[in-house]
Design a protein around this motif. Sequence first.
Motif, mmCIF file in Angstrom:
data_model
loop_
_atom_site.group_PDB
_atom_site.id
_atom_site.type_symbol
_atom_site.label_atom_id
_atom_site.label_comp_id
_atom_site.label_asym_id
_atom_site.label_seq_id
_atom_site.Cartn_x
_atom_site.Cartn_y
_atom_site.Cartn_z
ATOM 1 N N GLU A 14 0.860 -1.191 0.000
ATOM 2 C CA GLU A 14 0.000 0.000 0.000
ATOM 3 C C GLU A 14 0.891 1.235 0.000
ATOM 4 O OE1 GLU A 14 -3.064 2.365 2.967
ATOM 5 O OE2 GLU A 14 -2.268 0.420 3.584
ATOM 6 N N HIS A 15 0.661 2.129 -0.932
ATOM 7 C CA HIS A 15 1.419 3.387 -0.999
ATOM 8 C C HIS A 15 0.777 4.373 -0.045
ATOM 9 C CE1 HIS A 15 2.386 1.853 -5.229
ATOM 10 N NE2 HIS A 15 3.397 1.563 -4.434
ATOM 11 N N VAL A 16 1.508 4.746 1.001
ATOM 12 C CA VAL A 16 1.003 5.636 2.042
ATOM 13 C C VAL A 16 1.300 7.092 1.718
ATOM 14 C CG1 VAL A 16 1.168 6.205 4.505
ATOM 15 C CG2 VAL A 16 1.289 3.815 3.762
ATOM 16 N N GLU A 17 2.534 7.364 1.272
ATOM 17 C CA GLU A 17 2.972 8.725 0.935
ATOM 18 C C GLU A 17 3.879 8.627 -0.281
ATOM 19 O OE1 GLU A 17 5.856 12.191 2.868
ATOM 20 O OE2 GLU A 17 4.944 10.708 4.195
ATOM 21 N N VAL A 18 3.584 9.407 -1.301
ATOM 22 C CA VAL A 18 4.391 9.390 -2.518
ATOM 23 C C VAL A 18 4.751 10.823 -2.883
ATOM 24 C CG1 VAL A 18 4.491 8.768 -4.961
ATOM 25 C CG2 VAL A 18 3.285 7.275 -3.357
ATOM 26 N N LYS A 22 10.396 11.684 -0.663
ATOM 27 C CA LYS A 22 10.151 10.569 0.259
ATOM 28 C C LYS A 22 8.964 9.764 -0.237
ATOM 29 C CE LYS A 22 8.268 10.964 4.558
ATOM 30 N NZ LYS A 22 8.219 11.300 5.991
ATOM 31 N N VAL A 23 9.110 8.448 -0.170
ATOM 32 C CA VAL A 23 7.999 7.543 -0.442
ATOM 33 C C VAL A 23 7.895 6.600 0.738
ATOM 34 C CG1 VAL A 23 7.148 5.667 -1.909
ATOM 35 C CG2 VAL A 23 8.113 7.708 -2.952
ATOM 36 N N VAL A 24 6.666 6.400 1.205
ATOM 37 C CA VAL A 24 6.396 5.487 2.322
ATOM 38 C C VAL A 24 5.352 4.472 1.853
ATOM 39 C CG1 VAL A 24 5.569 5.288 4.704
ATOM 40 C CG2 VAL A 24 6.846 7.330 3.998
ATOM 41 N N VAL A 25 5.657 3.200 2.081
ATOM 42 C CA VAL A 25 4.715 2.127 1.753
ATOM 43 C C VAL A 25 4.580 1.216 2.964
ATOM 44 C CG1 VAL A 25 5.358 2.194 -0.698
ATOM 45 C CG2 VAL A 25 6.403 0.489 0.788
ATOM 46 N N ARG A 26 3.506 0.440 2.973
ATOM 47 C CA ARG A 26 3.388 -0.563 4.038
ATOM 48 C C ARG A 26 2.835 -1.855 3.460
ATOM 49 N NH1 ARG A 26 -0.300 3.141 7.246
ATOM 50 N NH2 ARG A 26 -2.093 3.151 5.900
ATOM 51 N N LEU A 27 3.098 -2.903 4.202
ATOM 52 C CA LEU A 27 2.768 -4.250 3.766
ATOM 53 C C LEU A 27 2.485 -5.086 5.002
ATOM 54 C CD1 LEU A 27 3.047 -6.765 1.766
ATOM 55 C CD2 LEU A 27 5.471 -6.671 2.294
ATOM 56 N N THR A 28 1.378 -5.805 5.001
ATOM 57 C CA THR A 28 1.100 -6.743 6.092
ATOM 58 C C THR A 28 1.565 -8.115 5.641
ATOM 59 O OG1 THR A 28 -0.758 -5.433 6.880
ATOM 60 C CG2 THR A 28 -0.677 -7.733 7.580
ATOM 61 N N LEU A 29 2.477 -8.680 6.404
ATOM 62 C CA LEU A 29 3.074 -9.971 6.044
ATOM 63 C C LEU A 29 2.074 -11.104 6.242
ATOM 64 C CD1 LEU A 29 6.536 -9.353 7.699
ATOM 65 C CD2 LEU A 29 6.033 -9.393 5.249
ATOM 66 N N GLY A 30 1.985 -11.947 5.212
ATOM 67 C CA GLY A 30 1.104 -13.108 5.258
ATOM 68 C C GLY A 30 1.864 -14.370 4.916
ATOM 69 N N GLU A 31 1.159 -15.472 4.916
ATOM 70 C CA GLU A 31 1.764 -16.781 4.602
ATOM 71 C C GLU A 31 2.436 -16.770 3.223
ATOM 72 O OE1 GLU A 31 1.791 -19.510 6.641
ATOM 73 O OE2 GLU A 31 0.698 -18.443 8.224
ATOM 74 N N GLN A 32 1.886 -15.998 2.292
ATOM 75 C CA GLN A 32 2.432 -15.941 0.926
ATOM 76 C C GLN A 32 3.802 -15.272 0.874
ATOM 77 O OE1 GLN A 32 -0.011 -14.077 2.161
ATOM 78 N NE2 GLN A 32 -0.149 -12.089 1.149
ATOM 79 N N HIS A 33 4.212 -14.609 1.948
ATOM 80 C CA HIS A 33 5.503 -13.917 1.983
ATOM 81 C C HIS A 33 6.609 -14.743 2.642
ATOM 82 C CE1 HIS A 33 2.552 -10.469 1.963
ATOM 83 N NE2 HIS A 33 3.253 -10.278 0.852
ATOM 84 N N LEU A 34 6.302 -15.972 3.022
ATOM 85 C CA LEU A 34 7.260 -16.789 3.778
ATOM 86 C C LEU A 34 8.157 -17.622 2.868
ATOM 87 C CD1 LEU A 34 4.956 -18.106 6.643
ATOM 88 C CD2 LEU A 34 6.305 -15.992 6.546
ATOM 89 N N GLN A 35 9.368 -17.881 3.360
ATOM 90 C CA GLN A 35 10.242 -18.851 2.705
ATOM 91 C C GLN A 35 9.948 -20.222 3.325
ATOM 92 O OE1 GLN A 35 12.367 -20.003 5.171
ATOM 93 N NE2 GLN A 35 14.033 -18.538 5.464
ATOM 94 N N PRO A 36 10.554 -21.298 2.820
ATOM 95 C CA PRO A 36 10.192 -22.645 3.275
ATOM 96 C C PRO A 36 10.356 -22.908 4.779
ATOM 97 C CG PRO A 36 11.459 -22.780 1.253
ATOM 98 C CD PRO A 36 11.503 -21.346 1.702
ATOM 99 N N PHE A 37 11.132 -22.076 5.481
ATOM 100 C CA PHE A 37 11.350 -22.310 6.900
ATOM 101 C C PHE A 37 10.399 -21.504 7.777
ATOM 102 C CE2 PHE A 37 15.312 -23.173 4.660
ATOM 103 C CZ PHE A 37 15.445 -24.527 4.958
ATOM 104 N N THR A 87 6.648 -1.125 7.519
ATOM 105 C CA THR A 87 6.602 0.141 6.788
ATOM 106 C C THR A 87 7.980 0.417 6.211
ATOM 107 O OG1 THR A 87 4.915 0.978 8.295
ATOM 108 C CG2 THR A 87 6.105 2.615 6.988
ATOM 109 N N THR A 88 8.026 0.723 4.920
ATOM 110 C CA THR A 88 9.274 1.021 4.234
ATOM 111 C C THR A 88 9.266 2.484 3.804
ATOM 112 O OG1 THR A 88 9.512 -1.249 3.444
ATOM 113 C CG2 THR A 88 10.732 0.442 2.245
ATOM 114 N N THR A 89 10.377 3.166 4.097
ATOM 115 C CA THR A 89 10.538 4.574 3.729
ATOM 116 C C THR A 89 11.773 4.727 2.856
ATOM 117 O OG1 THR A 89 9.523 5.266 5.809
ATOM 118 C CG2 THR A 89 10.809 6.925 4.623
#
Length: 144
Positions: A14-18, A22-37, A87-89
């Motif tokens: 999700e783009h919060v500030e563009v 400065k650009v700020v985005v956020r992401l809610t981590l889910g099962e689809q973002h996991l590696q095998p471990f 959140t990534t900035t």
Amino acid sequence: MTQNPGLDGILGVEHVEVGPDKVVVRLTLGEQHLQPFGIPHGGVYCAVHESTASIAGQVWLGTKGVVVGTNNSTDFIRQAKVGDTVTTTATPIHRGRSQQLWHLDTVGPDGRLVAQGQVRLANLEQEVPSEAIAMFAGRTPTES
């Protein structure tokens, strides 16, 4: 909220500030973002860093050309978990005629650093695709 195009949309970014500085985005981590471990895949952070820096760099460059990533260096500091919103900035280190360098911080819900990196972009002299212009309509291109 509309679905973002490309990989950002697939990841759920999700783009919060563009803006050009400065650009700020956020992401809610889910099962689809996991590696095998069972922990978030580092490639998710790398992809979000490059995408966020590229958006920032393109907004700054405006219609003067197109930016492309030429280097992505991401360090993983601590582990986040499923359900965490990170959140990534992106902030500029250097912006020049032919290249840009952006700093990225990704923090967890507690504000602690999860990943940190730098992305180098090349400014290519070519026409900006109309869909890219439409995506960031209303943003002020940089003055050089």
